[in-house]
Design a protein around this motif. Sequence first.
Motif, short mmCIF file in Angstrom:
data_model
loop_
_atom_site.label_atom_id
_atom_site.label_comp_id
_atom_site.label_asym_id
_atom_site.label_seq_id
_atom_site.Cartn_x
_atom_site.Cartn_y
_atom_site.Cartn_z
N ASN A 154 0.82 -1.21 0.00
CA ASN A 154 0.00 0.00 0.00
C ASN A 154 0.86 1.26 0.00
OD1 ASN A 154 0.75 -0.72 2.67
ND2 ASN A 154 -0.78 0.66 3.51
N ASP A 267 -3.28 -13.47 -5.10
CA ASP A 267 -3.83 -12.81 -3.92
C ASP A 267 -4.88 -11.78 -4.34
OD1 ASP A 267 -4.33 -11.28 -1.62
OD2 ASP A 267 -2.30 -11.59 -0.85
N LYS A 268 -6.14 -12.07 -4.09
CA LYS A 268 -7.23 -11.20 -4.52
C LYS A 268 -7.24 -9.87 -3.77
CE LYS A 268 -8.38 -14.27 -7.43
NZ LYS A 268 -7.94 -14.06 -8.83
N LYS A 269 -6.71 -9.87 -2.54
CA LYS A 269 -6.63 -8.62 -1.80
C LYS A 269 -5.66 -7.66 -2.48
CE LYS A 269 -7.84 -10.42 2.78
NZ LYS A 269 -7.39 -10.59 4.19
N LYS A 272 -7.38 -6.22 -5.50
CA LYS A 272 -8.35 -5.20 -5.10
C LYS A 272 -7.66 -3.89 -4.76
CE LYS A 272 -12.23 -4.42 -1.94
NZ LYS A 272 -13.04 -4.99 -0.82
N LEU A 273 -6.54 -3.98 -4.02
CA LEU A 273 -5.80 -2.78 -3.66
C LEU A 273 -5.24 -2.09 -4.90
CD1 LEU A 273 -4.52 -0.91 -1.53
CD2 LEU A 273 -2.62 -2.54 -1.36
#
Length: 312
Positions: A154, A267-269, A272-273
């Motif tokens: 992030n 990694d779907k997270k 999404k990010l």
Amino acid sequence: MIDILMATYNGEAYLNEQLKSIENQTWKRWRLTVCDDGSTDGTWDILEQFQRRIGEDRVVILKNNPPTGSAKKNFIQMIQACQGEYMMCCDQDDVWHPDKIEKTFRRMYRMEKRYGKELPLMVHTDLRVVDAELKELHPSFHAYMNLRTDGKLNYELTQNQVTGCTMMINRYLQAYVQQVKNLEAIVMHDHWLALTALVFGKLSYLNQATIDYRQHCDNSVGAQDAKSLAYMWQRFRRGKTKFRQDMMDSSTQSEYFLHIYASCIDDKKMVKLLDKYAFVYKKCKIIRVFVFIRCRFLKKGVIRKVMQIFWG
């Protein structure tokens, strides 16, 4: 064998010192490839003299015709063309500490032992900030610039924490760079490689300075004391226009990253990010600000609840 990739352009003022620091490395199994981007000074003569002394089997010098016009393009093209096991990027005007290669490779070796050799891996280090005469300005670039080094995706989306002239990558990370075609969509080569390492592999920070990072009037990218009043005043004067442009550039980079790699990310997270940051400029101003805050600063508390209203 460690492949060192150096980009040069009108670097005669400091190039000899950098070449000497490479020659004096404690790790002797290195090969230097230099790609000059159209120098008009004595850079080419210095390179040819070095090649004659060290040998053509260890020093390869190339010339871009036509010039790429940027260090980013020069480095990415060299990385894409390299066929070695490990690669390090090198600027023309710094000075490497004698054990730079050895220390960096030692960390790379530890990562391979832990994660396996077939995972995309990157190691990067701290830098000692010096002036044009190599007098110390600050012992730590990351402290000087107030940069984080915890390797979180992030944060990396919004601000690069990896300095290209300190990094080593393996060929499994390099393989992902082969898919890059639109170099204009990339902010910088080191930023792109760091994102790739965080998404597909592992990134490790060595909290030791391995290089003297020379500051002079011709730096394309430099260091400044992020806690000084002068720096804060400069940031203020740059204002929201430059901030908006920086954010737009990094979100465009994220969009291109997804365009190339989305189908490969398990990694779907992460997907999404990346997606939320990539398309942030299609949202209203308030959401753009909240997205930036969430990527860089959000931990717990009231802001998270407010963010959920806008983010979902």
